[in-house]
Design an enzyme around this catalytic site. Structure first.
Site, PDB file in Angstrom:
ATOM      1  N   LYS A   8     -24.025 -17.421 -13.065  1.00  0.00           N
ATOM      2  CA  LYS A   8     -25.109 -16.281 -13.142  1.00  0.00           C
ATOM      3  C   LYS A   8     -24.717 -15.316 -11.942  1.00  0.00           C
ATOM      4  O   LYS A   8     -25.089 -15.665 -10.767  1.00  0.00           O
ATOM      5  CB  LYS A   8     -26.441 -16.782 -13.276  1.00  0.00           C
ATOM      6  CG  LYS A   8     -27.422 -15.426 -13.547  1.00  0.00           C
ATOM      7  CD  LYS A   8     -28.906 -16.099 -13.670  1.00  0.00           C
ATOM      8  CE  LYS A   8     -29.764 -15.161 -14.210  1.00  0.00           C
ATOM      9  NZ  LYS A   8     -29.936 -13.752 -13.472  1.00  0.00           N
TER      10      LYS A   8
ATOM     11  N   ASP B 136       0.701  -1.462   0.046  1.00  0.00           N
ATOM     12  CA  ASP B 136      -0.134   0.013  -0.137  1.00  0.00           C
ATOM     13  C   ASP B 136       0.882   1.360  -0.211  1.00  0.00           C
ATOM     14  O   ASP B 136       0.473   2.215  -0.540  1.00  0.00           O
ATOM     15  CB  ASP B 136      -0.843  -0.026   1.327  1.00  0.00           C
ATOM     16  CG  ASP B 136      -2.150  -0.964   1.091  1.00  0.00           C
ATOM     17  OD1 ASP B 136      -2.102  -1.828  -0.053  1.00  0.00           O
ATOM     18  OD2 ASP B 136      -2.844  -1.076   2.053  1.00  0.00           O
ATOM     19  N   ALA B 137       2.010   1.169   0.843  1.00  0.00           N
ATOM     20  CA  ALA B 137       2.814   2.655   1.057  1.00  0.00           C
ATOM     21  C   ALA B 137       3.259   2.804  -0.511  1.00  0.00           C
ATOM     22  O   ALA B 137       3.445   4.143  -0.718  1.00  0.00           O
ATOM     23  CB  ALA B 137       3.846   2.168   2.019  1.00  0.00           C
TER      24      ALA B 137
ATOM     25  N   TYR C 265       2.230   2.094  -3.316  1.00  0.00           N
ATOM     26  CA  TYR C 265       1.076   2.439  -4.272  1.00  0.00           C
ATOM     27  C   TYR C 265       0.830   3.898  -3.990  1.00  0.00           C
ATOM     28  O   TYR C 265       0.565   4.586  -4.848  1.00  0.00           O
ATOM     29  CB  TYR C 265      -0.214   1.287  -4.014  1.00  0.00           C
ATOM     30  CG  TYR C 265      -1.205   1.820  -4.846  1.00  0.00           C
ATOM     31  CD1 TYR C 265      -1.395   1.139  -6.172  1.00  0.00           C
ATOM     32  CD2 TYR C 265      -2.313   2.700  -4.365  1.00  0.00           C
ATOM     33  CE1 TYR C 265      -2.570   1.525  -7.080  1.00  0.00           C
ATOM     34  CE2 TYR C 265      -3.428   2.834  -5.310  1.00  0.00           C
ATOM     35  CZ  TYR C 265      -3.398   2.369  -6.668  1.00  0.00           C
ATOM     36  OH  TYR C 265      -4.537   2.665  -7.313  1.00  0.00           O
ATOM     37  N   ASP C 266       0.653   3.929  -2.689  1.00  0.00           N
ATOM     38  CA  ASP C 266       0.238   5.480  -2.126  1.00  0.00           C
ATOM     39  C   ASP C 266       1.272   6.725  -2.817  1.00  0.00           C
ATOM     40  O   ASP C 266       0.834   7.603  -3.105  1.00  0.00           O
ATOM     41  CB  ASP C 266       0.076   5.684  -0.666  1.00  0.00           C
ATOM     42  CG  ASP C 266      -1.119   4.835  -0.139  1.00  0.00           C
ATOM     43  OD1 ASP C 266      -2.059   4.564  -1.022  1.00  0.00           O
ATOM     44  OD2 ASP C 266      -1.266   4.558   0.897  1.00  0.00           O
TER      45      ASP C 266
ATOM     46  N   LYS D 259     -31.637 -21.652 -12.791  1.00  0.00           N
ATOM     47  CA  LYS D 259     -31.407 -20.786 -11.653  1.00  0.00           C
ATOM     48  C   LYS D 259     -31.484 -21.764 -10.838  1.00  0.00           C
ATOM     49  O   LYS D 259     -32.093 -22.877 -10.578  1.00  0.00           O
ATOM     50  CB  LYS D 259     -32.555 -19.922 -11.685  1.00  0.00           C
ATOM     51  CG  LYS D 259     -32.770 -18.854 -12.605  1.00  0.00           C
ATOM     52  CD  LYS D 259     -32.468 -17.391 -12.219  1.00  0.00           C
ATOM     53  CE  LYS D 259     -33.694 -16.881 -11.457  1.00  0.00           C
ATOM     54  NZ  LYS D 259     -33.617 -15.452 -11.390  1.00  0.00           N
TER      55      LYS D 259
ATOM     56  N   CYS E  52     -40.712 -36.094  32.546  1.00  0.00           N
ATOM     57  CA  CYS E  52     -41.118 -35.722  31.431  1.00  0.00           C
ATOM     58  C   CYS E  52     -41.096 -36.654  30.266  1.00  0.00           C
ATOM     59  O   CYS E  52     -39.775 -37.429  29.898  1.00  0.00           O
ATOM     60  CB  CYS E  52     -40.450 -34.539  31.005  1.00  0.00           C
ATOM     61  SG  CYS E  52     -40.809 -33.646  29.539  1.00  0.00           S
TER      62      CYS E  52
HETATM   63  S1  IVH Z   1     -25.902 -13.123 -20.433  1.00  0.00           S
HETATM   64  C1  IVH Z   1     -29.019 -11.741 -23.595  1.00  0.00           C
HETATM   65  N1  IVH Z   1     -24.391 -13.897 -18.536  1.00  0.00           N
HETATM   66  O1  IVH Z   1     -28.729 -11.969 -15.709  1.00  0.00           O
HETATM   67  C2  IVH Z   1     -28.734 -11.406 -22.188  1.00  0.00           C
HETATM   68  N2  IVH Z   1     -26.242 -12.568 -18.128  1.00  0.00           N
HETATM   69  O2  IVH Z   1     -31.767 -12.161 -16.916  1.00  0.00           O
HETATM   70  C3  IVH Z   1     -27.376 -11.452 -21.879  1.00  0.00           C
HETATM   71  N3  IVH Z   1     -26.490 -12.128 -15.620  1.00  0.00           N
HETATM   72  O3  IVH Z   1     -29.581  -8.953 -16.811  1.00  0.00           O
HETATM   73  C4  IVH Z   1     -26.899 -11.857 -20.483  1.00  0.00           C
HETATM   74  N4  IVH Z   1     -24.449 -13.349 -14.914  1.00  0.00           N
HETATM   75  O4  IVH Z   1     -27.423  -9.163 -15.427  1.00  0.00           O
HETATM   76  C5  IVH Z   1     -25.268 -13.239 -18.805  1.00  0.00           C
HETATM   77  N5  IVH Z   1     -22.679 -14.860 -17.103  1.00  0.00           N
HETATM   78  C6  IVH Z   1     -24.101 -14.029 -17.417  1.00  0.00           C
HETATM   79  C7  IVH Z   1     -24.779 -13.309 -16.489  1.00  0.00           C
HETATM   80  C8  IVH Z   1     -25.858 -12.667 -16.620  1.00  0.00           C
HETATM   81  C9  IVH Z   1     -25.561 -12.421 -14.637  1.00  0.00           C
HETATM   82  C10 IVH Z   1     -27.412 -11.413 -15.524  1.00  0.00           C
HETATM   83  C11 IVH Z   1     -27.441 -10.123 -16.433  1.00  0.00           C
HETATM   84  C12 IVH Z   1     -29.104 -10.220 -17.101  1.00  0.00           C
HETATM   85  C13 IVH Z   1     -29.694 -11.133 -16.369  1.00  0.00           C
HETATM   86  C14 IVH Z   1     -30.557 -12.055 -17.224  1.00  0.00           C
END
Ligand code: IVH
Length: 682
Positions: free
Chosen positions: A121, A38-39, A41-42, A320, A438
């Site tokens: 995701k 850090d030092a 970098y600062d 999901k 009990c």
């Molecule tokens: S591809 C055509 N890849 O999920 C859509 N989306 O319902 C392209 N998300 O709003 C999205 N991780 O914000 C993609 N690896 C990933 C993702 C991702 C999260 C989110 C994204 C989007 C939502 C889709």
């Protein structure tokens, strides 16, 4: 301000410093592998700041000094996405994933070799970053997909977003997710707690709250991270455009964007499902929250053929995880009694599907937990089930508390056996005091009673107790002594010989010691050593049973809590009933050394003063206690005798004043040798 170096050298050094700092930022924020401390970098950062102050004409928007700038906005302006930000179709089951794969295959010529790019995701907020000729120009939220909010100033503060790209095309919109790493979330909440400010419910909310600040200086204090997963509008110029998702991600990674470490290619729906399983299992260990995985047909040309349906591509799918948090209503709070007598409040919930299962109840642990979470019966609550974790009530939606919501009260009586309940000082648990009686505690109490160091009934193990209780042959420990041999031989895995042996062991155990008997009762906090001390001190069951907490506390290692526990145990009529039955069935103990001496000084309180002829004061104290007397430090109306030796102190005078009999050593010994008592009946 006057510069110490000429403008040309200043320009060169400024550029050099920016490149070095950008390198360090990349190492630290993207690769998580810092190369300077850090030092150092600062120092570099301050050198750049100084040069820029001296040469304001050299300040450019891509300078790291410009990440935090400007003043709070009155509101966010809007930005249009020329290539809309779409959403993904969701799948929750294997069948839906298989159907997706089938649709993809049907849309493509039969000979196509289909490859999927799999990624996680990210559970954050979608943003689009616009780079023109390699410079970060602006960025926006997803908004409705067509128009988002201009959050450029906030995005600039995110150190993993490069302000300048090397070897970039004329136009590149990079799309991805802004999130807060789990560790940064915990640090933030720690800080909020210390400042008594509101805690964020999860990293996603924390990221959203931070990104929506109109004052970018606040955003800058929150550590956010950006992960790239795609692109929007582009003009590739002389650069050959990538032809697949995985080539694109490699390219974005070379441009120094974080893309995450969890990419994989898949060739079949089976592969997709294994990837899902793999990530699902790894989820908790990832440094950020995810809410599923995303499958994309890798080849961009194939993507074009497969096309879109309304606002979502047909070539990609979000698989999901089941939601980890769901709303529910606390219909009631029941109380369960465990094997050890602990009363556990359990929320009866309106059934809700969370974390992949239908949840209808959740433990609330104890009274304190309910107060801390401020849960009322009738409340709307957020139920959480993460991974394989037991469902819990995460928090109350206080705005939705109905007018007739009721506060929970811990019952004063055990819901199973009606005995009094007790919460000892310093403990969170409330317990049933009817340990011997009990039904909820039956098996545990019986096993303990029969155990080797208690009544030592050889052969009375878990399997036997279990069967006897289930057949209702045993309800309380007293029932053990009315078991007949054919009751026992009827049990599974119990031959006639074992039944005879067990019968003999039961018979033999009737003759025990007082200490073992006390221990066998299973009074909370009364272990073997305390049981022995109690036996020594009181000698008889009547004496122990009628001892008040003050008297109990004169026993070694018995403090307020233990005394309270003992007193409540003997206060409970259900327990007394069982004890009577035990004695009636012939349980007794041999008169041990202390027991023969019992009672001689029982009820007498002594104060010692002066030097005794043949023993020290400590020795005299021991003798008195052994004979059930009590020794205290100063004379009062409650004092029975003052034992005085040579050169007594002021105690003697005080004793005389209060008319308290004064005795000498021989008289004490005579008292101890007086009448003898035996224990064993109530
Ligand atoms: S591809 C055509 N890849 O999920 C859509 N989306 O319902 C392209 N998300 O709003 C999205 N991780 O914000 C993609 N690896 C990933 C993702 C991702 C999260 C989110 C994204 C989007 C939502 C889709």
């Amino acid at each position: 301000m006057q510069s110490s170096i000429d403008p040309d050298s200043a320009q060169k050094r400024v550029e050099e410093l920016r490149a070095i700092i950008a390198d360090h930022d990349y190492q630290y924020y993207v690769l998580d592998d810092p190369t300077v401390d850090d030092a150092k970098y600062d120092m570099l950062f301050r050198e750049l700041q100084l040069l820029e102050t001296q040469h304001p004409e050299l300040v450019t928007p891509d300078s790291p000094t410009q990440r935090v700038s400007g003043s709070p906005l009155p509101a966010f302006s809007t930005l249009t996405h020329h290539v809309p930000m779409l959403s993904l179709n969701n799948a929750f089951s294997d069948t839906e994933v298989e159907a997706f794969d089938r649709r993809v295959r049907e849309a493509l010529p039969e000979s196509s070799e289909i490859v999927y790019d799999c990624g996680v995701k990210f559970d954050g907020l979608a943003v689009s970053l616009r780079y023109e000729n390699g410079l970060f120009i602006r960025g926006a939220t997803r908004g409705d997909g067509q128009v988002g909010e201009n959050i450029s100033a906030n995005l600039r503060t995110i150190a993993s977003i490069p302000l300048k790209l090397n070897h970039a095309p004329p136009l590149l919109e990079v799309r991805g997710e802004v999130l807060m790493l789990k560790k940064d979330f915990h640090t933030l909440n720690e800080m909020q707690k210390q400042r008594s400010e509101k805690l964020f419910a999860n990293p996603r909310n924390a990221a959203a709250g931070s990104l929506r600040q109109l004052d970018a200086r606040i955003t800058a204090t929150r550590r956010l991270t950006f992960f790239a997963y795609g692109i929007g509008e582009t003009d590739w110029g002389a650069i050959p455009p990538p032809t697949t998702q995985s080539v694109l991600l490699d390219y974005l990674s070379r441009l120094r964007f974080s893309i995450g470490d969890e990419r994989k290619l898949a060739f079949s729906s089976q592969d997709l499902l294994s990837y899902y399983q793999y990530i699902h299992e790894k989820r908790e260990r990832l440094p950020y929250d995810i809410d599923g995985v995303v499958y994309k047909v890798n080849d961009f040309a194939m993507q074009q053929i497969i096309g879109f349906v309304s606002r979502a591509p047909r070539f990609a799918l979000a698989h999901k995880f089941p939601a980890e948090e769901m709303k529910s209503v606390v219909l009631d709070i029941d109380v369960q009694v465990g094997r050890t007598g602990v009363l556990t409040p359990v929320a009866r919930l309106q059934p809700t599907f969370v974390g992949g299962v239908t949840v209808t109840n959740a433990t609330l642990h104890n009274e304190d937990e309910i107060r801390f979470k401020n849960i009322y019966i009738g409340d709307t609550v957020i139920v959480r089930r993460a991974g394989d974790v037991i469902p819990e009530v995460a928090r109350v939606v206080i705005e939705e508390r109905p007018a007739d919501a009721r506060e929970f009260v811990m019952p004063k009586r055990c819901p199973v056996c009606g005995s009094e309940t007790l919460r000892l000082a310093g403990e969170a648990a409330t317990r049933c005091t009817g340990g011997l009686f009990c039904p909820a505690q039956r098996k545990q109490a019986l096993l303990h009673f029969a155990s080797r160091r208690a009544m030592d009934i050889d052969g009375m193990g878990e399997k036997i107790v279990e069967q006897l209780v289930d057949k209702e042959l045993l309800k309380t420990p007293a029932d053990i002594f009315s078991l007949r041999e054919d009751d026992l031989s009827s049990l599974i895995r119990m031959g006639d010989k074992s039944a005879t042996n067990l019968c003999a062991a039961i018979e033999k155990s009737k003759t025990s010691t007082f200490a073992r008997f006390i221990f066998a009762l299973g009074i909370r906090h009364v272990g073997e050593a305390t049981a022995r001390d109690l036996a020594q001190h009181y000698g008889t069951l009547e004496a122990l049973m009628s001892a008040d907490t003050e008297s109990l506390q004169t026993v070694p290692d018995v403090g307020e809590v233990v005394a309270e526990s003992i007193r409540h145990f003997f206060f409970e009529p259900h327990n007394i009933e069982v004890i009577r039955a035990l004695l009636a069935s012939g349980v007794h103990w041999l008169d041990e050394k202390k027991e023969t001496a019992k009672g001689a000084l029982s009820g007498f309180v002594f104060v010692l003063t002066g030097t005794l002829p043949s023993m020290t004061r400590d020795e005299a104290t021991e003798r008195i206690i052994a004979a059930d007397g009590k020794v205290v430090g100063s004379v009062s109306q409650k004092t029975s005798y003052v034992l005085a030796g040579e050169s007594p102190g002021s105690t003697l005078a005080k004793a005389r004043k209060l008319n308290i009999p004064v005795i000498d050593e021989p008289r004490l010994l005579a008292l101890i040798d007086g009448e003898k008592n035996t224990g064993g009946s109530v």
